[in-house]
Motif scaffolding. Structure first.
Motif, PDB file in Angstrom:
ATOM      1  N   ASN A   1       0.827  -1.211   0.000  1.00 39.32           N
ATOM      2  CA  ASN A   1       0.000   0.000   0.000  1.00 39.32           C
ATOM      3  C   ASN A   1       0.860   1.259   0.000  1.00 39.32           C
ATOM      4  O   ASN A   1       0.580   2.213  -0.725  1.00 39.32           O
ATOM      5  CB  ASN A   1      -0.946   0.024   1.198  1.00 39.32           C
ATOM      6  N   GLN A   2       1.927   1.266   0.803  1.00 37.09           N
ATOM      7  CA  GLN A   2       2.790   2.456   0.834  1.00 37.09           C
ATOM      8  C   GLN A   2       3.470   2.675  -0.501  1.00 37.09           C
ATOM      9  O   GLN A   2       3.610   3.807  -0.958  1.00 37.09           O
ATOM     10  CB  GLN A   2       3.822   2.364   1.959  1.00 37.09           C
ATOM     11  N   TRP A   3       3.892   1.607  -1.158  1.00 38.51           N
ATOM     12  CA  TRP A   3       4.573   1.754  -2.443  1.00 38.51           C
ATOM     13  C   TRP A   3       3.646   2.357  -3.496  1.00 38.51           C
ATOM     14  O   TRP A   3       4.096   2.987  -4.437  1.00 38.51           O
ATOM     15  CB  TRP A   3       5.149   0.423  -2.922  1.00 38.51           C
ATOM     16  N   THR A   4       2.341   2.209  -3.337  1.00 40.08           N
ATOM     17  CA  THR A   4       1.409   2.809  -4.300  1.00 40.08           C
ATOM     18  C   THR A   4       1.214   4.304  -4.049  1.00 40.08           C
ATOM     19  O   THR A   4       0.546   4.967  -4.841  1.00 40.08           O
ATOM     20  CB  THR A   4       0.024   2.122  -4.277  1.00 40.08           C
ATOM     21  N   GLN A   5       1.786   4.826  -3.000  1.00 40.15           N
ATOM     22  CA  GLN A   5       1.675   6.249  -2.666  1.00 40.15           C
ATOM     23  C   GLN A   5       2.883   6.982  -3.247  1.00 40.15           C
ATOM     24  O   GLN A   5       3.771   7.451  -2.542  1.00 40.15           O
ATOM     25  CB  GLN A   5       1.568   6.436  -1.153  1.00 40.15           C
ATOM     26  N   PHE A   6       2.890   7.104  -4.576  1.00 34.65           N
ATOM     27  CA  PHE A   6       4.045   7.616  -5.310  1.00 34.65           C
ATOM     28  C   PHE A   6       4.451   9.019  -4.882  1.00 34.65           C
ATOM     29  O   PHE A   6       5.630   9.364  -4.920  1.00 34.65           O
ATOM     30  CB  PHE A   6       3.764   7.584  -6.814  1.00 34.65           C
ATOM     31  N   GLU A   7       3.499   9.828  -4.468  1.00 32.93           N
ATOM     32  CA  GLU A   7       3.824  11.207  -4.092  1.00 32.93           C
ATOM     33  C   GLU A   7       4.681  11.285  -2.831  1.00 32.93           C
ATOM     34  O   GLU A   7       5.268  12.322  -2.548  1.00 32.93           O
ATOM     35  CB  GLU A   7       2.553  12.044  -3.989  1.00 32.93           C
TER      36      GLU A   7
ATOM     37  N   THR B   1       7.238  11.098 -17.629  1.00 30.89           N
ATOM     38  CA  THR B   1       5.961  10.498 -17.261  1.00 30.89           C
ATOM     39  C   THR B   1       6.136   8.988 -17.275  1.00 30.89           C
ATOM     40  O   THR B   1       6.761   8.433 -18.189  1.00 30.89           O
ATOM     41  CB  THR B   1       4.861  10.919 -18.261  1.00 30.89           C
ATOM     42  N   ALA B   2       5.596   8.335 -16.253  1.00 25.84           N
ATOM     43  CA  ALA B   2       5.649   6.878 -16.164  1.00 25.84           C
ATOM     44  C   ALA B   2       4.229   6.329 -16.107  1.00 25.84           C
ATOM     45  O   ALA B   2       3.324   6.972 -15.572  1.00 25.84           O
ATOM     46  CB  ALA B   2       6.428   6.442 -14.930  1.00 25.84           C
ATOM     47  N   GLU B   3       4.076   5.142 -16.663  1.00 29.14           N
ATOM     48  CA  GLU B   3       2.774   4.488 -16.703  1.00 29.14           C
ATOM     49  C   GLU B   3       2.882   3.106 -16.072  1.00 29.14           C
ATOM     50  O   GLU B   3       3.827   2.358 -16.361  1.00 29.14           O
ATOM     51  CB  GLU B   3       2.319   4.355 -18.155  1.00 29.14           C
ATOM     52  N   ILE B   4       1.944   2.778 -15.201  1.00 24.87           N
ATOM     53  CA  ILE B   4       1.887   1.435 -14.629  1.00 24.87           C
ATOM     54  C   ILE B   4       1.368   0.504 -15.720  1.00 24.87           C
ATOM     55  O   ILE B   4       0.316   0.741 -16.309  1.00 24.87           O
ATOM     56  CB  ILE B   4       0.979   1.391 -13.389  1.00 24.87           C
ATOM     57  N   THR B   5       2.124  -0.552 -15.983  1.00 22.95           N
ATOM     58  CA  THR B   5       1.759  -1.500 -17.032  1.00 22.95           C
ATOM     59  C   THR B   5       1.155  -2.785 -16.472  1.00 22.95           C
ATOM     60  O   THR B   5       0.520  -3.537 -17.204  1.00 22.95           O
ATOM     61  CB  THR B   5       2.977  -1.849 -17.892  1.00 22.95           C
ATOM     62  N   GLU B   6       1.387  -3.024 -15.187  1.00 14.87           N
ATOM     63  CA  GLU B   6       0.831  -4.210 -14.534  1.00 14.87           C
ATOM     64  C   GLU B   6       0.796  -3.958 -13.034  1.00 14.87           C
ATOM     65  O   GLU B   6       1.748  -3.419 -12.480  1.00 14.87           O
ATOM     66  CB  GLU B   6       1.688  -5.442 -14.840  1.00 14.87           C
ATOM     67  N   GLN B   7      -0.298  -4.342 -12.415  1.00 20.65           N
ATOM     68  CA  GLN B   7      -0.401  -4.165 -10.968  1.00 20.65           C
ATOM     69  C   GLN B   7      -1.342  -5.213 -10.402  1.00 20.65           C
ATOM     70  O   GLN B   7      -2.457  -5.391 -10.895  1.00 20.65           O
ATOM     71  CB  GLN B   7      -0.913  -2.759 -10.646  1.00 20.65           C
ATOM     72  N   HIS B   8      -0.849  -5.911  -9.373  1.00 22.07           N
ATOM     73  CA  HIS B   8      -1.642  -6.911  -8.658  1.00 22.07           C
ATOM     74  C   HIS B   8      -1.415  -6.671  -7.166  1.00 22.07           C
ATOM     75  O   HIS B   8      -0.283  -6.814  -6.689  1.00 22.07           O
ATOM     76  CB  HIS B   8      -1.228  -8.329  -9.041  1.00 22.07           C
ATOM     77  N   PRO B   9      -2.460  -6.271  -6.438  1.00 19.80           N
ATOM     78  CA  PRO B   9      -2.297  -5.934  -5.023  1.00 19.80           C
ATOM     79  C   PRO B   9      -1.544  -7.007  -4.238  1.00 19.80           C
ATOM     80  O   PRO B   9      -1.780  -8.206  -4.400  1.00 19.80           O
ATOM     81  CB  PRO B   9      -3.734  -5.784  -4.539  1.00 19.80           C
ATOM     82  N   ASP B  10      -0.620  -6.516  -3.411  1.00 20.17           N
ATOM     83  CA  ASP B  10       0.218  -7.320  -2.524  1.00 20.17           C
ATOM     84  C   ASP B  10       1.194  -8.220  -3.265  1.00 20.17           C
ATOM     85  O   ASP B  10       1.859  -9.040  -2.638  1.00 20.17           O
ATOM     86  CB  ASP B  10      -0.616  -8.151  -1.553  1.00 20.17           C
TER      87      ASP B  10
ATOM     88  N   GLY C   1      -6.015  -1.156  -7.022  1.00 20.41           N
ATOM     89  CA  GLY C   1      -6.572  -1.487  -8.325  1.00 20.41           C
ATOM     90  C   GLY C   1      -5.717  -2.514  -9.051  1.00 20.41           C
ATOM     91  O   GLY C   1      -4.519  -2.642  -8.813  1.00 20.41           O
ATOM     92  N   GLU C   2      -6.347  -3.253  -9.931  1.00 16.94           N
ATOM     93  CA  GLU C   2      -5.658  -4.229 -10.781  1.00 16.94           C
ATOM     94  C   GLU C   2      -5.378  -3.585 -12.127  1.00 16.94           C
ATOM     95  O   GLU C   2      -6.219  -2.873 -12.671  1.00 16.94           O
ATOM     96  CB  GLU C   2      -6.553  -5.451 -11.026  1.00 16.94           C
ATOM     97  N   VAL C   3      -4.191  -3.839 -12.659  1.00 22.01           N
ATOM     98  CA  VAL C   3      -3.850  -3.408 -13.997  1.00 22.01           C
ATOM     99  C   VAL C   3      -3.314  -4.655 -14.699  1.00 22.01           C
ATOM    100  O   VAL C   3      -2.323  -5.251 -14.250  1.00 22.01           O
ATOM    101  CB  VAL C   3      -2.781  -2.295 -14.007  1.00 22.01           C
ATOM    102  N   ALA C   4      -3.977  -5.056 -15.766  1.00 21.74           N
ATOM    103  CA  ALA C   4      -3.553  -6.247 -16.508  1.00 21.74           C
ATOM    104  C   ALA C   4      -2.361  -5.900 -17.385  1.00 21.74           C
ATOM    105  O   ALA C   4      -2.285  -4.794 -17.933  1.00 21.74           O
ATOM    106  CB  ALA C   4      -4.701  -6.778 -17.353  1.00 21.74           C
ATOM    107  N   PRO C   5      -1.434  -6.847 -17.548  1.00 15.95           N
ATOM    108  CA  PRO C   5      -0.295  -6.577 -18.427  1.00 15.95           C
ATOM    109  C   PRO C   5      -0.763  -6.437 -19.863  1.00 15.95           C
ATOM    110  O   PRO C   5      -1.796  -6.998 -20.248  1.00 15.95           O
ATOM    111  CB  PRO C   5       0.600  -7.802 -18.252  1.00 15.95           C
TER     112      PRO C   5
END
Length: 152
Positions: A19-25, A59-68, A146-150
């Motif tokens: 959760n902390q890592w998702t707090q990019f700011e 600018t960076a874009e998340i290309t894949e994300q799966h919680p935990d 949130g989930e981000v599919a590759p």
């Protein structure tokens, strides 16, 4: 293309580390050379860095994300940079954070620094400061699950 991988064990559950890592700011609070990160959309961030006196914006874009489990990203403008951070449960109270980076050094200073292993030292320092930050906090300052599919 240069690649780096490093890990750190943190004394918080994997959910808190993720959760902390998702707090990019909050990254400027523990990442050297990162001056500012702005969350543009849930999957897009705008970065300002200054390393060895060279300021860059990208600018960076998340290309894949799966919680935990994992967050992968790539730059969409500016310098070429991509990576993935993975989260591994060690037990109920600790986890391992592993960071893998790929980057293309630009200019003499960045190429020399990469050749001397400076990026690896920076990464190790950033992970150590993340460990200190999250262990001191004891909880995440927020979290985006949130989930981000590759890409297909």
């Amino acid at each position: 293309m240069k690649s780096i991988q490093d890990s750190v064990d943190v004394a918080v559950p994997v959910r808190i580390a993720y959760n902390q890592w998702t707090q990019f700011e909050t990254f400027p609070e523990f990442m050297g050379g990162v001056e500012d990160v702005r969350q543009i959309t849930p999957t897009t961030t705008r970065w300002t860095t200054k390393v060895e006196g060279v300021r860059r914006e990208f600018t960076a874009e998340i290309t894949e994300q799966h919680p935990d489990e994992r967050i992968a990203w790539k730059t969409v403008d500016g310098l070429h940079h991509a990576g993935v951070v993975t989260f591994h449960r060690l037990n109920d109270h600790s986890s391992r954070v592993t960071l893998q980076l790929e980057f293309e050094p630009e200019g003499f200073t960045e190429k020399a620094g990469a050749a001397l292993g400076m990026v690896g030292l920076q990464t190790k320092g950033d992970l150590t400061r993340f460990k200190e930050y999250i262990e001191h906090q004891g909880t995440a300052t927020g979290g985006w699950r949130g989930e981000v599919a590759p890409p297909a």
